[in-house]
Design an enzyme around this catalytic site. Sequence first.
Site, PDB file in Angstrom:
ATOM      1  N   ILE A  25     -24.136  -2.189  -4.021  1.00 32.85           N
ATOM      2  CA  ILE A  25     -24.955  -1.315  -3.157  1.00 32.85           C
ATOM      3  C   ILE A  25     -26.130  -2.059  -2.517  1.00 32.85           C
ATOM      4  O   ILE A  25     -26.610  -1.661  -1.456  1.00 32.85           O
ATOM      5  CB  ILE A  25     -25.434  -0.065  -3.934  1.00 32.85           C
ATOM      6  CG1 ILE A  25     -25.809   1.052  -2.953  1.00 32.85           C
ATOM      7  CG2 ILE A  25     -26.573  -0.395  -4.899  1.00 32.85           C
ATOM      8  CD1 ILE A  25     -25.973   2.412  -3.585  1.00 32.85           C
ATOM      9  N   ASP A  78     -30.478  -0.562 -10.992  1.00 30.82           N
ATOM     10  CA  ASP A  78     -31.935  -0.599 -10.828  1.00 30.82           C
ATOM     11  C   ASP A  78     -32.426  -2.056 -10.787  1.00 30.82           C
ATOM     12  O   ASP A  78     -33.161  -2.461  -9.867  1.00 30.82           O
ATOM     13  CB  ASP A  78     -32.565   0.152 -12.007  1.00 30.82           C
ATOM     14  CG  ASP A  78     -34.037   0.462 -11.810  1.00 30.82           C
ATOM     15  OD1 ASP A  78     -34.556   0.227 -10.720  1.00 30.82           O
ATOM     16  OD2 ASP A  78     -34.658   0.949 -12.772  1.00 30.82           O
TER      17      ASP A  78
HETATM   18  P1  ADP Z   1     -27.661   4.869 -15.235  1.00 27.46           P
HETATM   19  O1  ADP Z   1     -28.790   4.472 -16.144  1.00 27.46           O
HETATM   20  O2  ADP Z   1     -28.045   5.969 -14.260  1.00 27.46           O
HETATM   21  O3  ADP Z   1     -26.401   5.129 -15.970  1.00 27.46           O
HETATM   22  P2  ADP Z   1     -26.724   2.197 -14.432  1.00 27.46           P
HETATM   23  O4  ADP Z   1     -27.393   1.255 -13.512  1.00 27.46           O
HETATM   24  O5  ADP Z   1     -26.578   1.785 -15.859  1.00 27.46           O
HETATM   25  O6  ADP Z   1     -27.501   3.603 -14.272  1.00 27.46           O
HETATM   26  O7  ADP Z   1     -25.288   2.538 -13.902  1.00 27.46           O
HETATM   27  C1  ADP Z   1     -25.001   3.354 -12.802  1.00 27.46           C
HETATM   28  C2  ADP Z   1     -23.773   2.815 -12.118  1.00 27.46           C
HETATM   29  O8  ADP Z   1     -24.146   1.755 -11.231  1.00 27.46           O
HETATM   30  C3  ADP Z   1     -22.732   2.204 -13.046  1.00 27.46           C
HETATM   31  O9  ADP Z   1     -21.463   2.719 -12.699  1.00 27.46           O
HETATM   32  C4  ADP Z   1     -22.805   0.698 -12.752  1.00 27.46           C
HETATM   33  O10 ADP Z   1     -21.542   0.067 -12.905  1.00 27.46           O
HETATM   34  C5  ADP Z   1     -23.217   0.716 -11.310  1.00 27.46           C
HETATM   35  N1  ADP Z   1     -23.832  -0.506 -10.760  1.00 27.46           N
HETATM   36  C6  ADP Z   1     -24.480  -1.498 -11.389  1.00 27.46           C
HETATM   37  N2  ADP Z   1     -24.894  -2.444 -10.508  1.00 27.46           N
HETATM   38  C7  ADP Z   1     -24.494  -2.008  -9.280  1.00 27.46           C
HETATM   39  C8  ADP Z   1     -24.601  -2.513  -7.938  1.00 27.46           C
HETATM   40  N3  ADP Z   1     -25.212  -3.668  -7.668  1.00 27.46           N
HETATM   41  N4  ADP Z   1     -24.057  -1.777  -6.924  1.00 27.46           N
HETATM   42  C9  ADP Z   1     -23.444  -0.604  -7.168  1.00 27.46           C
HETATM   43  N5  ADP Z   1     -23.320  -0.072  -8.389  1.00 27.46           N
HETATM   44  C10 ADP Z   1     -23.823  -0.764  -9.429  1.00 27.46           C
END
Ligand code: ADP
Length: 179
Positions: free
Chosen positions: A16, A39
């Site tokens: 993203i 994040d």
């Molecule tokens: P949460 O704490 O809301 O669960 P996470 O960051 O652990 O948030 O995960 C939310 C989703 O984002 C997961 O499905 C993870 O695989 C995904 N994710 C992690 N990095 C990226 C990225 N760079 N772009 C898109 N999605 C991502």
Amino acid sequence: MKIYLNGKIIACVGDITLEDVDAIVNAANSSLLGGGGVDGAIHRVGGIKILEECKKIRQTVYPDGLPTGQAVVTTGGNLKAKYVIHTVGPIWYGGKKNEDQLLANAYLNSIKEAENLGVKKIAFPAISTGVYGFPKDRAARIVSNVLREYFKGEHKVELIKLVFFNEEDYDIFIKNAEF
Ligand code: ADP
């Protein structure tokens, strides 16, 4: 890639932080001071300006942190996207702590912030489905229903991209979405 609702929604696999949209949504935690997962990636690529604005938000409107389901806006810093919309998804506790509604709120309040910014194209990661442990199939049903209803009514946002980090998560979404 899969297209829904006449091109208003695109589901795809990707990172993203590379999305060329007006605003990307961050699955933040309530501290707004950074974390792992998406994040961490957003802060890494977007740079220090994002964190500085998050700190300001903590010092002013949300001294106790951003409540679950709410959303706030910062600059996109060095990202292609001009803005980051930070929202806090629910931690999954088994389903009896209003998790479904809170997940819907996170999406809807993020869209509301995009509308206030006047932007047309936004991208979401799969909020709460990482370390927060929300079941991915259940999230797919909730998110698809929320977005379908949003586009049924008056809507200022024109394109919502749902960006999954890997093929497996994308497949779960496609199989369970109810558009
Ligand atoms: P949460 O704490 O809301 O669960 P996470 O960051 O652990 O948030 O995960 C939310 C989703 O984002 C997961 O499905 C993870 O695989 C995904 N994710 C992690 N990095 C990226 C990225 N760079 N772009 C898109 N999605 C991502």
